[in-house]
Design an enzyme around this catalytic site. Sequence first.
Site, short mmCIF file in Angstrom:
data_model
loop_
_atom_site.label_atom_id
_atom_site.label_comp_id
_atom_site.label_asym_id
_atom_site.label_seq_id
_atom_site.Cartn_x
_atom_site.Cartn_y
_atom_site.Cartn_z
N ARG A 37 -61.79 87.26 51.93
CA ARG A 37 -61.35 87.66 53.28
C ARG A 37 -62.26 88.73 53.89
NH1 ARG A 37 -54.75 87.32 53.20
NH2 ARG A 37 -54.77 85.08 53.49
N LYS A 198 -42.45 70.86 49.60
CA LYS A 198 -41.22 70.50 50.33
C LYS A 198 -41.46 69.84 51.67
CE LYS A 198 -38.59 74.54 48.94
NZ LYS A 198 -38.23 75.71 49.74
N GLY A 351 -53.94 78.31 52.50
CA GLY A 351 -52.98 78.52 51.41
C GLY A 351 -53.34 77.77 50.14
N GLY A 374 -50.16 80.36 56.71
CA GLY A 374 -49.12 80.21 57.73
C GLY A 374 -49.70 79.95 59.11
#
Length: 393
Positions: A37, A198, A351, A374
């Site tokens: 990052r 999910k 992610g 996100g």
Amino acid sequence: MLRRLQDFDVKSKRALVRVDFNVPLDKKTGEITDDTRIKASLPTINYLLSQNARVILMSHLGRPDGKVVESLRMGKVAARLGELLGKEVLVAPDCVGQEVESLALGLKDGQILMLENLRFHPEEEKNDPEFARNLSKLGEIYVNDAFATAHRAHASTEGVAHFLPSCAGFLMQKEFDYLSKALENPAKPFLAITGGAKVSDKLKLLFNLLSRVDILLIGGGMAYTFLKARGFSIGSSLCEDELLEKAKEILDQATKSGVELLLPLDLVVARDLNNPADSLIVSIEEIPPDYGGVDIGPKTRELFKERIKNAKTIVWNGPVGVFEVPPFDEGSREIALALTQSGALTIVGGGDTAAAVEKFGLAEKISHVSTGGGASLEFLEGRPLPGIEVLKN
Ligand code: AMP
């Protein structure tokens, strides 16, 4: 279009730059375990230095929840940045207040000041206007390069833009350009691969993709709810029974929109993730009741790779198997490799999927690996991101 850093005169100006230096830290030693990052914002920082700007960097680190947490001070991040730049990075004792203002105003051309962790102040996450105004006093121009926090309306990602001329740094521009190109103007066939644990996390994503893609491949834990909705017995695989109707709706929607939606034909199944020797390859018609899916099977890999080979734009969000546990990472590895060989514009949405392509050593061969988990998910869902909206003309 975003307002771009290169369109502003920043010579000798104090540039207040929001970066995402929220790096992972070793739990025991506190050392930085991955500086990706920090490196991701070097183009913006180096450009500002080349223009003799006075660079004031601000970031959050971890979750101090509005209090000072010693282990989450920015000092070690500033030191690592200093090593990467081969240049001293000054460290401020806080991110607002008289003393910090004096430090910022005292900067000379080409100097860098790292502010203290923004989230030591509860006002940051509340997007408190007074706090944003205090931050804005430090700079003459605001540059946002923190794509990974652009889905949050915080003082440093949104509020401060109301008090200063504002623009996007190079990382932010790159993220925006790739993700918008895929959604708004993709070369066809446009193919998306979704996976991950999910369905519930990906509902909005699936509906948005269905209105845009030609082909949708579904793998990972989320595939089993769809297989059950199609009437298959899925053994002990992950399933969100409350979403069976939604899954049917998505399958119907795909048919109506003319999207080719492909589910796995076969699976790797296991009784225990910790005992890979006991895994089997089975077709979806014959999943044993006490086994659960952990990866896509070989026939599915071939089918998915065939479609990937012919696609011109590919977006991948979510691993197609439990990639953290070899050999159940093989399906995801083959998909990643197929992406790199496709010749398509390839985008991996942050992610876990970014971690997977890194692990396979293939990140360099993907057109764009998003730095936001996100944030890239919300972007691909078609939602406006507050930290980006505020940088638009
Ligand atoms: P997400 O954050 O929703 O993209 O989910 C990523 C997680 O999904 C990873 O930790 C994977 O291990 C997990 N995952 C992928 N495939 C499966 C599967 N077949 N069964 C259980 N978990 C899975």
